[in-house]
Design a protein around this motif. Structure first.
Motif, PDB file in Angstrom:
ATOM      1  N   ASP A  58       0.803  -1.217   0.000  1.00  0.00           N
ATOM      2  CA  ASP A  58       0.000   0.000   0.000  1.00  0.00           C
ATOM      3  C   ASP A  58       0.840   1.272   0.000  1.00  0.00           C
ATOM      4  O   ASP A  58       0.319   2.386   0.132  1.00  0.00           O
ATOM      5  CB  ASP A  58      -0.968   0.008   1.190  1.00  0.00           C
ATOM      6  CG  ASP A  58      -0.255   0.120   2.541  1.00  0.00           C
ATOM      7  OD1 ASP A  58       0.995   0.092   2.564  1.00  0.00           O
ATOM      8  OD2 ASP A  58      -0.954   0.220   3.564  1.00  0.00           O
ATOM      9  N   GLY A  59       2.174   1.115  -0.138  1.00  0.00           N
ATOM     10  CA  GLY A  59       3.051   2.277  -0.220  1.00  0.00           C
ATOM     11  C   GLY A  59       3.577   2.772   1.106  1.00  0.00           C
ATOM     12  O   GLY A  59       4.299   3.775   1.151  1.00  0.00           O
ATOM     13  N   SER A  60       3.250   2.079   2.199  1.00  0.00           N
ATOM     14  CA  SER A  60       3.789   2.452   3.504  1.00  0.00           C
ATOM     15  C   SER A  60       5.239   2.002   3.617  1.00  0.00           C
ATOM     16  O   SER A  60       5.703   1.148   2.848  1.00  0.00           O
ATOM     17  CB  SER A  60       2.956   1.809   4.624  1.00  0.00           C
ATOM     18  OG  SER A  60       1.613   2.231   4.575  1.00  0.00           O
ATOM     19  N   LEU A  61       5.949   2.569   4.583  1.00  0.00           N
ATOM     20  CA  LEU A  61       7.335   2.182   4.831  1.00  0.00           C
ATOM     21  C   LEU A  61       7.422   1.502   6.185  1.00  0.00           C
ATOM     22  O   LEU A  61       7.092   2.102   7.213  1.00  0.00           O
ATOM     23  CB  LEU A  61       8.259   3.396   4.800  1.00  0.00           C
ATOM     24  CG  LEU A  61       9.733   3.120   5.132  1.00  0.00           C
ATOM     25  CD1 LEU A  61      10.365   2.219   4.067  1.00  0.00           C
ATOM     26  CD2 LEU A  61      10.520   4.420   5.279  1.00  0.00           C
ATOM     27  N   GLU A  62       7.875   0.239   6.176  1.00  0.00           N
ATOM     28  CA  GLU A  62       8.081  -0.494   7.425  1.00  0.00           C
ATOM     29  C   GLU A  62       9.572  -0.453   7.768  1.00  0.00           C
ATOM     30  O   GLU A  62      10.417  -0.879   6.993  1.00  0.00           O
ATOM     31  CB  GLU A  62       7.622  -1.939   7.288  1.00  0.00           C
ATOM     32  CG  GLU A  62       7.756  -2.734   8.587  1.00  0.00           C
ATOM     33  CD  GLU A  62       7.346  -4.182   8.414  1.00  0.00           C
ATOM     34  OE1 GLU A  62       8.232  -5.024   8.145  1.00  0.00           O
ATOM     35  OE2 GLU A  62       6.138  -4.466   8.520  1.00  0.00           O
ATOM     36  N   ILE A  63       9.875   0.080   8.939  1.00  0.00           N
ATOM     37  CA  ILE A  63      11.258   0.205   9.403  1.00  0.00           C
ATOM     38  C   ILE A  63      11.484  -0.798  10.524  1.00  0.00           C
ATOM     39  O   ILE A  63      10.829  -0.724  11.568  1.00  0.00           O
ATOM     40  CB  ILE A  63      11.541   1.627   9.930  1.00  0.00           C
ATOM     41  CG1 ILE A  63      11.133   2.683   8.891  1.00  0.00           C
ATOM     42  CG2 ILE A  63      13.015   1.776  10.299  1.00  0.00           C
ATOM     43  CD1 ILE A  63      11.172   4.099   9.428  1.00  0.00           C
ATOM     44  N   ALA A  64      12.376  -1.755  10.311  1.00  0.00           N
ATOM     45  CA  ALA A  64      12.673  -2.735  11.347  1.00  0.00           C
ATOM     46  C   ALA A  64      13.358  -2.057  12.521  1.00  0.00           C
ATOM     47  O   ALA A  64      14.111  -1.078  12.348  1.00  0.00           O
ATOM     48  CB  ALA A  64      13.567  -3.842  10.800  1.00  0.00           C
ATOM     49  N   ALA A  65      13.132  -2.576  13.712  1.00  0.00           N
ATOM     50  CA  ALA A  65      13.770  -2.007  14.902  1.00  0.00           C
ATOM     51  C   ALA A  65      15.284  -2.058  14.791  1.00  0.00           C
ATOM     52  O   ALA A  65      15.982  -1.210  15.356  1.00  0.00           O
ATOM     53  CB  ALA A  65      13.298  -2.742  16.152  1.00  0.00           C
ATOM     54  N   PRO A  78      11.582   7.549  -2.952  1.00  0.00           N
ATOM     55  CA  PRO A  78      10.913   7.847  -4.226  1.00  0.00           C
ATOM     56  C   PRO A  78      10.553   9.323  -4.328  1.00  0.00           C
ATOM     57  O   PRO A  78      10.342  10.004  -3.319  1.00  0.00           O
ATOM     58  CB  PRO A  78       9.651   6.974  -4.164  1.00  0.00           C
ATOM     59  CG  PRO A  78       9.960   5.895  -3.176  1.00  0.00           C
ATOM     60  CD  PRO A  78      10.880   6.513  -2.167  1.00  0.00           C
ATOM     61  N   ALA A  79      10.451   9.818  -5.547  1.00  0.00           N
ATOM     62  CA  ALA A  79      10.176  11.240  -5.767  1.00  0.00           C
ATOM     63  C   ALA A  79       8.837  11.663  -5.171  1.00  0.00           C
ATOM     64  O   ALA A  79       8.682  12.822  -4.751  1.00  0.00           O
ATOM     65  CB  ALA A  79      10.211  11.540  -7.264  1.00  0.00           C
ATOM     66  N   HIS A  80       7.875  10.731  -5.126  1.00  0.00           N
ATOM     67  CA  HIS A  80       6.553  11.117  -4.610  1.00  0.00           C
ATOM     68  C   HIS A  80       6.511  11.155  -3.086  1.00  0.00           C
ATOM     69  O   HIS A  80       5.503  11.549  -2.505  1.00  0.00           O
ATOM     70  CB  HIS A  80       5.472  10.174  -5.144  1.00  0.00           C
ATOM     71  CG  HIS A  80       5.616   8.747  -4.694  1.00  0.00           C
ATOM     72  ND1 HIS A  80       6.413   7.842  -5.364  1.00  0.00           N
ATOM     73  CD2 HIS A  80       5.072   8.072  -3.647  1.00  0.00           C
ATOM     74  CE1 HIS A  80       6.352   6.664  -4.759  1.00  0.00           C
ATOM     75  NE2 HIS A  80       5.554   6.783  -3.713  1.00  0.00           N
ATOM     76  N   TRP A  81       7.594  10.755  -2.427  1.00  0.00           N
ATOM     77  CA  TRP A  81       7.685  10.926  -0.973  1.00  0.00           C
ATOM     78  C   TRP A  81       8.116  12.372  -0.711  1.00  0.00           C
ATOM     79  O   TRP A  81       9.299  12.668  -0.526  1.00  0.00           O
ATOM     80  CB  TRP A  81       8.696   9.966  -0.370  1.00  0.00           C
ATOM     81  CG  TRP A  81       8.241   8.543  -0.294  1.00  0.00           C
ATOM     82  CD1 TRP A  81       7.135   7.982  -0.863  1.00  0.00           C
ATOM     83  CD2 TRP A  81       8.917   7.467   0.381  1.00  0.00           C
ATOM     84  NE1 TRP A  81       7.073   6.639  -0.589  1.00  0.00           N
ATOM     85  CE2 TRP A  81       8.153   6.294   0.175  1.00  0.00           C
ATOM     86  CE3 TRP A  81      10.090   7.391   1.127  1.00  0.00           C
ATOM     87  CZ2 TRP A  81       8.525   5.057   0.695  1.00  0.00           C
ATOM     88  CZ3 TRP A  81      10.466   6.171   1.644  1.00  0.00           C
ATOM     89  CH2 TRP A  81       9.686   5.009   1.446  1.00  0.00           C
ATOM     90  N   VAL A  82       7.179  13.261  -0.674  1.00  0.00           N
ATOM     91  CA  VAL A  82       7.488  14.677  -0.457  1.00  0.00           C
ATOM     92  C   VAL A  82       8.177  14.878   0.891  1.00  0.00           C
ATOM     93  O   VAL A  82       8.975  15.799   1.070  1.00  0.00           O
ATOM     94  CB  VAL A  82       6.191  15.518  -0.550  1.00  0.00           C
ATOM     95  CG1 VAL A  82       6.487  16.999  -0.376  1.00  0.00           C
ATOM     96  CG2 VAL A  82       5.494  15.266  -1.882  1.00  0.00           C
ATOM     97  N   ALA A  83       7.882  13.993   1.843  1.00  0.00           N
ATOM     98  CA  ALA A  83       8.486  14.080   3.179  1.00  0.00           C
ATOM     99  C   ALA A  83       9.900  13.516   3.223  1.00  0.00           C
ATOM    100  O   ALA A  83      10.516  13.489   4.294  1.00  0.00           O
ATOM    101  CB  ALA A  83       7.608  13.344   4.198  1.00  0.00           C
ATOM    102  N   LEU A 167       5.395   3.711   8.725  1.00  0.00           N
ATOM    103  CA  LEU A 167       4.978   5.059   8.355  1.00  0.00           C
ATOM    104  C   LEU A 167       3.995   4.948   7.198  1.00  0.00           C
ATOM    105  O   LEU A 167       4.336   4.391   6.145  1.00  0.00           O
ATOM    106  CB  LEU A 167       6.192   5.892   7.927  1.00  0.00           C
ATOM    107  CG  LEU A 167       7.378   5.927   8.903  1.00  0.00           C
ATOM    108  CD1 LEU A 167       8.498   6.794   8.334  1.00  0.00           C
ATOM    109  CD2 LEU A 167       6.949   6.420  10.268  1.00  0.00           C
ATOM    110  N   PRO A 168       2.781   5.442   7.349  1.00  0.00           N
ATOM    111  CA  PRO A 168       1.775   5.291   6.289  1.00  0.00           C
ATOM    112  C   PRO A 168       2.112   6.077   5.034  1.00  0.00           C
ATOM    113  O   PRO A 168       2.767   7.137   5.093  1.00  0.00           O
ATOM    114  CB  PRO A 168       0.489   5.806   6.951  1.00  0.00           C
ATOM    115  CG  PRO A 168       0.944   6.690   8.061  1.00  0.00           C
ATOM    116  CD  PRO A 168       2.245   6.131   8.543  1.00  0.00           C
ATOM    117  N   ALA A 169       1.646   5.571   3.908  1.00  0.00           N
ATOM    118  CA  ALA A 169       1.950   6.197   2.619  1.00  0.00           C
ATOM    119  C   ALA A 169       1.462   7.639   2.572  1.00  0.00           C
ATOM    120  O   ALA A 169       2.139   8.516   2.030  1.00  0.00           O
ATOM    121  CB  ALA A 169       1.298   5.386   1.500  1.00  0.00           C
TER     122      ALA A 169
END
Length: 274
Positions: A58-65, A78-83, A167-169
């Motif tokens: 779904d475009g979210s980012l999962e960061i492992a501990a 990615p370019a569409h990650w404005v953040a 982190l949600p998309a």
């Protein structure tokens, strides 16, 4: 630093009963930085094999501990990650050595729960959600903003593990603004404020960290004017919630929080007529 009270090192892949004196070992940059006389056993997470960073369907980012700061900073956004620029800004807020960057983990920074933890700042500002795993294998999810409840105080139960932060998309597509202050050129953050603006509905969020003992999130369905923002910050943060240590007095931290919040409001709402 040698931890001369530790008598055993265990592999985290081997399930074992949690005992008093146990601690999870990620990068170890905190554990080995000062005496830990209460510890008897370290549970090593280095062989878990968790993928450091995963973009979900779904475009979210999962960061492992176990993801290191270097891995997070170097991950191609990615370019569409404005953040995207916010990742580098928060990683740089460590002001850490090469060794720390390559050993310190995202999970360790969150689980220390220190006000100046920049991974707390990053993940709270982007609506991060912690995935926690108990010794029985049961899972629960807690927003990062609710995970740290005081200076060094978390909602973790004994033996509970932070597995990842997602982190949600939608949050990754928001405009961001970043402000940080330290008393010294290479000092620990005394105030760190992040703003996000959602292009979908115009909602503004302000996340206050470092100056407070816990993350403070303020959300506005529409960007407020200067007076409304100041009133919201005043109401949201009790006087006793401003942190007090050698890196900044509460009065200075409070002043910088109000100043940064207003600067961020102006930056993100420029051209909106407010």
């Amino acid at each position: 630093m040698d931890l001369n009270t530790v008598v055993e090192m265990c592999d985290a892949r081997r399930r074992d009963t949690w005992r008093p004196g146990d601690a999870w070992l990620g990068g170890g940059t905190y554990l080995f930085s000062e005496p830990q006389p209460h510890l008897r056993r370290l549970i090593d997470l280095s062989r878990t094999g968790w993928q450091p960073l995963t973009v979900t369907a779904d475009g979210s980012l999962e960061i492992a501990a176990t993801c290191t700061i270097a891995e997070l900073s170097g991950f191609p956004k990615p370019a569409h990650w404005v953040a995207g620029p916010l990742f580098t800004q928060c990683c740089r807020a460590f002001l850490a050595s090469w060794k720390i960057w390559n050993m310190a983990t995202v999970g360790g920074n969150l689980c220390n729960g220190l006000p100046a933890g920049p991974m707390i700042s990053l993940t709270a500002a982007l609506d991060g959600v912690c995935l926690l795993r108990s010794q029985s294998g049961a899972l629960r999810r807690v927003p990062v903003a609710d995970f740290v409840v005081g200076a060094g105080v978390k909602v973790l139960e004994p033996g509970e593990l932070l597995r990842s932060v997602t982190l949600p998309a939608r949050a990754l597509g928001r405009r961001t603004a970043f402000r940080q202050a330290s008393l010294y050129g290479l000092g620990r953050s005394g105030a760190l404020v992040i703003g996000t603006l959602d292009p979908a509905d115009g909602a503004l969020a302000i996340t206050v960290t470092a100056s407070t003992v816990r993350p403070i999130r303020l959300r506005f369905p529409l960007p407020p004017n200067a007076e409304a923002l100041r009133e919201a910050v005043e109401y949201a943060i009790a006087p006793e919630e401003y942190y007090d240590d050698i890196h900044g007095l509460p009065a200075w931290r409070r002043h910088m929080t109000f100043r940064f919040a207003e600067e961020i409001r102006r930056e993100l709402t420029e051209g909106s007529g407010r």
